[in-house]
Enzyme design. Structure first.
Site, PDB file in Angstrom:
ATOM      1  CG  HIS A 238       2.685  -3.335   6.481  1.00  0.00           C
ATOM      2  ND1 HIS A 238       3.404  -4.262   5.773  1.00  0.00           N
ATOM      3  CD2 HIS A 238       1.519  -3.172   5.799  1.00  0.00           C
ATOM      4  CE1 HIS A 238       2.718  -4.641   4.708  1.00  0.00           C
ATOM      5  NE2 HIS A 238       1.568  -3.996   4.712  1.00  0.00           N
TER       6      HIS A 238
ATOM      7  CG  HIS B 125      -2.091  -0.899   1.114  1.00  0.00           C
ATOM      8  ND1 HIS B 125      -1.972  -2.271   1.112  1.00  0.00           N
ATOM      9  CD2 HIS B 125      -3.429  -0.628   0.993  1.00  0.00           C
ATOM     10  CE1 HIS B 125      -3.180  -2.812   1.007  1.00  0.00           C
ATOM     11  NE2 HIS B 125      -4.079  -1.848   0.924  1.00  0.00           N
TER      12      HIS B 125
END
Length: 283
Positions: A246, A204
């Protein structure tokens, strides 16, 4: 005739020991200069000897130890020697990894509904979907199909190529590094694939950085819209840490990788002539 008591005192005074035979009255004297064997064995525990042993050269003892280990075949493997003597780079990387894990866990305030910011989780998931690859691929393909001008089709075609390139590069890096996602992450992501179980780098973040540069460079946007594009890219990357998807270094490297991916897209840019030749071949 002297008494036995007087005889024993005379023997002690003269330092003599009567012979076992005792026939001729001769005495055998013990030499004061001769040391018995059992006293020689005890000299090893003498404080003076202990100090002499302690004052041996460390290099000599180290050399004897290495020779013993080499002869005995019990040498330490190279990996253990590296662990016992870590370099400055290894210490710095270990410290950076520990800080990254600690900071990522502290910032994962939307990782689940019971988190401190669990009420904001639906909004973060909406931002997550806005940076997913499937909506961007579908939108670029639709705009390419609906575009009437050659310039618009050229931009959308290169955007579509950039998105495919991003998916390939991120998938390769994830498959090579194989870094697991944070332990506090919930695998309820939108449309995941096999490599999505790995976290480094953040796809992303790479997509947001690359698309932000692409839109700012090839679309005529007003100043407020340009600010919104930058804010959107920042929020996409930051939401990955808040949702626990993440670690911080995954997102940071993702931004860096996406920024330079756009330079690769510019190098591979399809010109109008190439685009027209491709359209002519399709017709």
């Amino acid at each position: 005739m002297p008494s036995p008591k007087a005889r024993n005192s005379a023997v002690r005074g003269s330092g003599s020991v009567p012979s076992p035979g005792g026939g001729n009255g001769r005495n055998e004297f013990i030499s004061l200069n001769r040391t018995p064997p059992h006293l020689l064995q005890r000299q090893g525990s003498d404080p003076v000897s202990a100090r002499l042993r302690a004052s041996e050269s460390p290099n000599r003892r180290r050399g004897s130890g290495s020779s013993t280990s080499s002869t005995g075949g019990q040498q330490l493997p190279e990996e253990d020697c590296m662990k016992l003597n870590p370099s400055f780079i290894e210490i710095a990387l270990s410290s950076l990894l520990a800080i990254d894990l600690w900071l990522s866990k502290r910032l994962g305030v939307c990782a689940c509904e019971d988190s401190s910011w669990g009420s904001v989780r639906p909004l973060m998931k909406l931002i997550e979907i806005s940076g997913h690859g499937i909506p961007w691929l579908a939108g670029a393909a639709y705009c390419l199909y609906k575009s009437d001008s050659i310039a618009g089709q050229e931009v959308m075609l290169n955007l579509l190529m950039a998105l495919v390139l991003d998916l390939v590069l991120v998938g390769v890096v994830k498959a090579v590094v194989r870094r697991r996602r944070p332990a506090h992450n919930q695998m309820d992501m939108f449309a995941t694939f096999s490599v999505d179980r790995y976290s480094f780098p953040s796809g992303h973040a790479t997509r947001a950085a690359m698309c932000a540069r692409f839109l700012l460079a090839h679309l005529v946007l007003a100043a407020p819209l340009r600010v919104l594009v930058l804010l959107w890219a920042s929020f996409v990357g930051f939401s990955r840490v808040l949702l626990g998807r993440h670690n911080v270094t995954d997102v940071a490297f993702g931004f860096f990788m996406g920024y330079w991916q756009y330079n690769l897209v510019e190098m591979l840019w399809l010109s109008p002539l190439m685009f027209q030749s491709m359209i002519g071949q399709l017709d």
